[in-house]
Scaffold this active site. Sequence first.
Site, PDB file in Angstrom:
ATOM      1  N   SER A  56      50.976  16.000  38.085  1.00  0.00           N
ATOM      2  CA  SER A  56      51.654  16.993  37.482  1.00  0.00           C
ATOM      3  C   SER A  56      52.546  16.572  36.448  1.00  0.00           C
ATOM      4  CB  SER A  56      52.526  18.005  38.351  1.00  0.00           C
ATOM      5  OG  SER A  56      53.078  18.945  37.744  1.00  0.00           O
ATOM      6  N   TYR A  73      57.731  19.541  45.598  1.00  0.00           N
ATOM      7  CA  TYR A  73      56.433  19.245  45.076  1.00  0.00           C
ATOM      8  C   TYR A  73      56.237  18.119  44.109  1.00  0.00           C
ATOM      9  CZ  TYR A  73      52.433  20.676  41.454  1.00  0.00           C
ATOM     10  OH  TYR A  73      51.489  20.508  40.885  1.00  0.00           O
TER      11      TYR A  73
HETATM   12  N1  LIG Z   1      48.072  25.048  37.079  1.00  0.00           N
HETATM   13  C1  LIG Z   1      48.941  24.262  37.111  1.00  0.00           C
HETATM   14  O1  LIG Z   1      50.152  24.602  36.119  1.00  0.00           O
HETATM   15  C2  LIG Z   1      49.209  22.701  37.436  1.00  0.00           C
HETATM   16  C3  LIG Z   1      50.097  22.050  36.760  1.00  0.00           C
HETATM   17  C4  LIG Z   1      50.288  20.758  37.157  1.00  0.00           C
HETATM   18  C5  LIG Z   1      49.448  20.401  38.256  1.00  0.00           C
HETATM   19  N2  LIG Z   1      48.566  21.052  38.875  1.00  0.00           N
HETATM   20  C6  LIG Z   1      47.723  20.604  39.945  1.00  0.00           C
HETATM   21  O2  LIG Z   1      46.575  20.644  39.897  1.00  0.00           O
HETATM   22  C7  LIG Z   1      45.706  20.670  41.027  1.00  0.00           C
HETATM   23  C8  LIG Z   1      44.642  22.045  40.956  1.00  0.00           C
HETATM   24  O3  LIG Z   1      45.722  23.172  40.862  1.00  0.00           O
HETATM   25  P1  LIG Z   1      45.416  24.617  40.055  1.00  0.00           P
HETATM   26  O4  LIG Z   1      46.157  24.870  39.256  1.00  0.00           O
HETATM   27  O5  LIG Z   1      43.661  24.407  39.879  1.00  0.00           O
HETATM   28  O6  LIG Z   1      45.629  25.524  41.513  1.00  0.00           O
HETATM   29  P2  LIG Z   1      44.792  26.708  42.240  1.00  0.00           P
HETATM   30  O7  LIG Z   1      43.995  27.657  41.136  1.00  0.00           O
HETATM   31  O8  LIG Z   1      45.630  27.189  43.012  1.00  0.00           O
HETATM   32  O9  LIG Z   1      43.911  25.888  43.064  1.00  0.00           O
HETATM   33  C9  LIG Z   1      44.154  25.265  44.036  1.00  0.00           C
HETATM   34  C10 LIG Z   1      42.787  24.223  44.764  1.00  0.00           C
HETATM   35  O10 LIG Z   1      43.562  23.718  45.777  1.00  0.00           O
HETATM   36  C11 LIG Z   1      42.781  24.095  47.194  1.00  0.00           C
HETATM   37  N3  LIG Z   1      43.665  23.773  48.280  1.00  0.00           N
HETATM   38  C12 LIG Z   1      44.879  24.377  48.110  1.00  0.00           C
HETATM   39  N4  LIG Z   1      45.419  23.922  49.420  1.00  0.00           N
HETATM   40  C13 LIG Z   1      44.384  23.427  50.290  1.00  0.00           C
HETATM   41  C14 LIG Z   1      44.158  22.557  51.436  1.00  0.00           C
HETATM   42  N5  LIG Z   1      45.145  22.609  52.236  1.00  0.00           N
HETATM   43  N6  LIG Z   1      43.032  22.003  51.505  1.00  0.00           N
HETATM   44  C15 LIG Z   1      42.172  22.131  50.839  1.00  0.00           C
HETATM   45  N7  LIG Z   1      42.186  22.471  49.418  1.00  0.00           N
HETATM   46  C16 LIG Z   1      43.393  23.102  48.985  1.00  0.00           C
HETATM   47  C17 LIG Z   1      42.416  25.705  46.886  1.00  0.00           C
HETATM   48  O11 LIG Z   1      41.429  25.773  47.553  1.00  0.00           O
HETATM   49  P3  LIG Z   1      41.303  27.011  48.646  1.00  0.00           P
HETATM   50  O12 LIG Z   1      41.745  28.350  47.859  1.00  0.00           O
HETATM   51  O13 LIG Z   1      39.789  27.155  49.043  1.00  0.00           O
HETATM   52  O14 LIG Z   1      42.205  26.733  49.822  1.00  0.00           O
HETATM   53  C18 LIG Z   1      42.024  25.607  45.366  1.00  0.00           C
HETATM   54  O15 LIG Z   1      40.698  25.293  45.256  1.00  0.00           O
HETATM   55  C19 LIG Z   1      46.669  20.802  42.008  1.00  0.00           C
HETATM   56  O16 LIG Z   1      46.844  19.522  42.554  1.00  0.00           O
HETATM   57  C20 LIG Z   1      48.067  21.188  41.395  1.00  0.00           C
HETATM   58  O17 LIG Z   1      49.083  20.552  41.994  1.00  0.00           O
HETATM   59  C21 LIG Z   1      48.502  22.262  38.455  1.00  0.00           C
END
Ligand SMILES: NC(=O)c1ccc[n+]([C@@H]2O[C@H](COP(=O)([O-])OP(=O)(O)OC[C@H]3O[C@@H](n4cnc5c(N)ncnc54)[C@H](OP(=O)(O)O)[C@@H]3O)[C@@H](O)[C@H]2O)c1
Length: 244
Positions: free
Chosen positions: A141, A154
């Site tokens: 991130s 985080y």
């Molecule tokens: N969105 C942002 O602004 C942002 C910014 C920086 C970094 N990120 C990073 O990008 C990555 C993807 O995030 P996103 O924004 O796409 O979030 P998201 O839409 O909330 O999706 C999160 C994904 O992670 C899975 N997940 C969560 N907990 C889990 C667990 N215990 N075991 C296995 N799978 C799990 C969820 O699957 P289920 O629903 O099936 O549990 C979902 O597919 C993350 O690592 C996040 O930290 C996001």
Amino acid sequence: MESLDGKVAIITGASRGIGRATAKRLAADGAAVVVGYGSSTAGAEATVATIAEHGGRAIPVRADMGDAEAVDRLFAATLEEFGGFDILVNNAGTLVMGPTADTADDDLLRVFDVNTFGPFRALRHAARTINDGGRIVNVSSSVTGHPLANISVYTASKGALEHFTKILAHELAPRLVTVNAVCPGPTDTDMMADGFRETGAGWSPFSRIGQPEDVADVISLLVSERARWLTGQTIQASGGVVMS
Ligand SMILES: NC(=O)c1ccc[n+]([C@@H]2O[C@H](COP(=O)([O-])OP(=O)(O)OC[C@H]3O[C@@H](n4cnc5c(N)ncnc54)[C@H](OP(=O)(O)O)[C@@H]3O)[C@@H](O)[C@H]2O)c1
């Protein structure tokens, strides 16, 4: 010929958001995809169905990244279905925000289980079994480079992942496996806090938040043959955010 023809990619957290966009992107690039997910079975099945509709191949595998045995099962299922794999995208993650003073032990442990220890276990599997010439991308991130209040656990969990990236790049270089980290900035997924979009957009010189596809395209580049000379790097896939 597509650039990932014949390759197999494991993508954790591919039931939604950035992981789903990445699964669709790599499948369009030619890879067969293992759609890892934690609890959103319908979401994982929708990712698989979309890939199949476009002529690709994918399977869903439920694996809570906070559960060591589930991570083992993710890799066992991959080997059973495809016989090996070439790409790991450690994308699954969870977010807890709040002042350090109010952070509960349960939140501390859960965030590290899902964001750090689970991805480490996945990296350990990859270190043992990924095919020569493979590609590993850890999703971190942009907050690791731009300290903010109220997001300490985080940020630290992702910082550890970036350090795993740098070390493993050295360990796997003899097998021509590259290991890099990608840092999304504020991105339009379920993880983005309501009411945060305008603030997030203001941090980017493009004056918008990212779409999951913006990050997926960077990951697609990193797992391609064109990125063979990039390893051990932490790449901002954030629309140039400068947080203030
Ligand atoms: N969105 C942002 O602004 C942002 C910014 C920086 C970094 N990120 C990073 O990008 C990555 C993807 O995030 P996103 O924004 O796409 O979030 P998201 O839409 O909330 O999706 C999160 C994904 O992670 C899975 N997940 C969560 N907990 C889990 C667990 N215990 N075991 C296995 N799978 C799990 C969820 O699957 P289920 O629903 O099936 O549990 C979902 O597919 C993350 O690592 C996040 O930290 C996001």
